[in-house]
Design a protein around this motif. Structure first.
Motif, mmCIF file in Angstrom:
data_model
loop_
_atom_site.group_PDB
_atom_site.id
_atom_site.type_symbol
_atom_site.label_atom_id
_atom_site.label_comp_id
_atom_site.label_asym_id
_atom_site.label_seq_id
_atom_site.Cartn_x
_atom_site.Cartn_y
_atom_site.Cartn_z
ATOM 1 N N THR A 57 0.953 1.647 -22.457
ATOM 2 C CA THR A 57 -0.134 2.200 -21.647
ATOM 3 C C THR A 57 -0.015 1.705 -20.209
ATOM 4 N N LYS A 58 -0.054 2.627 -19.257
ATOM 5 C CA LYS A 58 0.019 2.275 -17.844
ATOM 6 C C LYS A 58 -1.351 2.507 -17.204
ATOM 7 N N VAL A 59 -1.797 1.518 -16.433
ATOM 8 C CA VAL A 59 -3.046 1.655 -15.692
ATOM 9 C C VAL A 59 -2.717 1.526 -14.212
ATOM 10 N N VAL A 60 -2.988 2.582 -13.443
ATOM 11 C CA VAL A 60 -2.726 2.598 -12.011
ATOM 12 C C VAL A 60 -4.059 2.715 -11.272
ATOM 13 N N LEU A 61 -4.291 1.795 -10.326
ATOM 14 C CA LEU A 61 -5.514 1.819 -9.535
ATOM 15 C C LEU A 61 -5.185 2.107 -8.075
ATOM 16 N N ASP A 62 -5.997 2.936 -7.452
ATOM 17 C CA ASP A 62 -5.829 3.247 -6.031
ATOM 18 C C ASP A 62 -6.694 2.310 -5.203
ATOM 19 N N LEU A 63 -6.054 1.587 -4.274
ATOM 20 C CA LEU A 63 -6.774 0.688 -3.380
ATOM 21 C C LEU A 63 -6.718 1.262 -1.967
ATOM 22 N N PHE A 94 0.206 -2.832 -15.323
ATOM 23 C CA PHE A 94 -0.879 -2.559 -14.392
ATOM 24 C C PHE A 94 -0.364 -2.515 -12.962
ATOM 25 N N PHE A 95 -0.733 -1.460 -12.243
ATOM 26 C CA PHE A 95 -0.200 -1.220 -10.908
ATOM 27 C C PHE A 95 -1.334 -0.968 -9.922
ATOM 28 N N ILE A 96 -1.196 -1.505 -8.709
ATOM 29 C CA ILE A 96 -2.145 -1.268 -7.631
ATOM 30 C C ILE A 96 -1.421 -0.471 -6.551
ATOM 31 N N SER A 97 -1.877 0.748 -6.295
ATOM 32 C CA SER A 97 -1.302 1.609 -5.264
ATOM 33 C C SER A 97 -2.166 1.498 -4.001
ATOM 34 N N ILE A 98 -1.554 1.136 -2.862
ATOM 35 C CA ILE A 98 -2.313 0.820 -1.647
ATOM 36 C C ILE A 98 -2.127 1.905 -0.586
ATOM 37 N N THR A 99 -3.241 2.397 -0.052
ATOM 38 C CA THR A 99 -3.242 3.348 1.059
ATOM 39 C C THR A 99 -4.021 2.734 2.213
ATOM 40 N N THR A 100 -3.389 2.658 3.386
ATOM 41 C CA THR A 100 -4.036 2.066 4.564
ATOM 42 C C THR A 100 -4.551 3.153 5.496
ATOM 43 N N MET A 101 -5.761 2.968 5.987
ATOM 44 C CA MET A 101 -6.383 3.934 6.900
ATOM 45 C C MET A 101 -7.049 3.194 8.057
ATOM 46 N N SER A 102 -7.122 3.871 9.201
ATOM 47 C CA SER A 102 -7.982 3.414 10.285
ATOM 48 C C SER A 102 -9.415 3.786 9.925
ATOM 49 N N LEU A 103 -10.375 3.267 10.660
ATOM 50 C CA LEU A 103 -11.769 3.609 10.379
ATOM 51 C C LEU A 103 -12.009 5.101 10.557
#
Length: 367
Positions: A57-63, A94-103
């Motif tokens: 089982t794979k659990v991927v979370l979007d940060l 378990f994986f954390i996928s990171i997306t960076t944004m400006s305000l």
């Protein structure tokens, strides 16, 4: 032969023999037990077993990482990715996928229905999130003066996990006659020219309040106010002001330029009493079950001693009471930030932030 056998049996049955055996056994146990009892793997949380998940089982979370203020000497996104990799090594499914944004990017995406599982954010972004986050349990090693900024009606809705602060950076050549910090921030003559006192940026943040908390008063004629921290930095770099009220990023940039000889020497004064340069971590209330447990486990990892110590690699500071710098200017900066800090509510709206900025300027220039 029979006599020797009796002697052997007598030794074997004596109390002294068993005492020696007991002592030897105890010594052997003390030597080998740490090898087996204190293996790191024995203390790792097996989230698969805890959550009753199958091994495949794979659990991927979007940060979603929102940058509302300048960081330190290196990327906060890079720091988060390294911590996510450590989390994955400890919990391989378990994986954390990171997306960076400006305000601005964050606000635009939120207006179009964007949702993430975990949010990393600073002052200015919290207003969009306060209705989207689940309440969290208290983590004892977080400083109370920082944690209270992310509480609503006595409940915790985000953890502070990165801290930065403000510093007054001044050109040594332009401030040699200034007797104290206030004088370094005031306009003065340099030959036939009047050099403005200080510059700072006022987008989302309130450096004026850091000056107020340090007991400084100035006049509006001493101030140059830019729309961002970076514009303030470039104004100072061009020697249009004697001083800059900057962040840890500015300290790192200018120290580096000094070492390369691309600017004249500077003097640094680190401000205590106030910082709104705090990065928070919140978890979506839409998460439940396994995903919620995994998100909580990752949040706790960021607040452990090892992860907090890793902040020294990006020139930022821990939200615990533990020091992570042992020497040099960063230790001095850290000592100032270890004192109790006032701040802005993590979930303050833009309007509320603007009101706080106006109040701070009024107090700073009350003369």
């Amino acid at each position: 032969m029979q006599k020797k056998l009796k002697e052997i049996m007598s030794i074997f049955l004596s109390s002294n023999f068993w005492r020696i055996v007991f002592v030897l056994f105890g010594i052997i146990l003390l030597v080998i037990s740490p090898i087996y009892l204190f293996r790191e793997n024995n203390f790792k949380l097996n989230l698969n077993q805890f959550l009753n998940l199958e091994n495949n089982t794979k659990v991927v979370l979007d940060l979603c990482h929102v940058e509302t203020f300048e960081g330190g000497s290196a990327s906060r996104e890079g720091y988060l990715r390294r911590q996510a990799q450590k989390f994955n090594k400890q919990n391989s499914n378990f994986f954390i996928s990171i997306t960076t944004m400006s305000l601005d990017e964050f606000e635009l995406n939120m207006a179009h229905g964007y949702e993430a599982d975990i949010y990393s954010f600073g002052i200015g972004a919290g207003d969009k999130l306060k209705s989207k986050l689940q309440s969290l349990k208290k983590i004892n090693n977080i400083r109370d003066d920082l944690q209270k900024n992310a509480m609503i009606d006595g409940k915790i809705y985000a953890y502070p996990y990165i801290l930065s602060g403000y510093a007054v950076i001044s050109y040594e050549s332009l401030t040699t006659n200034d007797q104290n910090l206030t004088a370094r921030l005031q306009s003065s003559a340099s030959g036939k020219k009047i050099v403005n006192g200080t510059v700072f940026g006022m987008k989302n943040t309130t450096p004026a309040q850091a000056l107020v908390e340090s007991g400084i008063t100035l006049s509006m004629q001493d101030l140059t106010i830019e729309n961002s921290s970076y514009l303030a930095y470039t104004t100072f770099l061009n020697k249009n002001t004697k001083s800059l009220v900057g962040t840890a990023r500015d300290v790192a940039r200018l120290k580096n330029r000094e070492q390369m000889g691309s600017i004249s020497p500077c003097v640094y004064g680190y401000l205590s009493g106030y910082s709104d340069l705090i990065q928070y971590l919140g978890i979506s209330k839409l998460l439940s079950g396994a995903k919620s447990e995994v998100a909580t486990a990752f949040a706790k990892l960021l607040l452990k001693e090892e992860a907090q110590g890793d902040l020294s690699s990006i020139g930022l500071f821990s939200v615990t009471s533990n020091k992570i710098y042992n020497e040099d200017f960063m230790s001095e900066f850290e000592n100032c930030l270890q004192k109790p800090l006032k701040s802005v509510d993590a979930f303050a709206s833009k309007k509320e932030i603007e009101i706080e900025q106006a109040k701070a300027l009024e107090k700073l220039c009350k003369n």
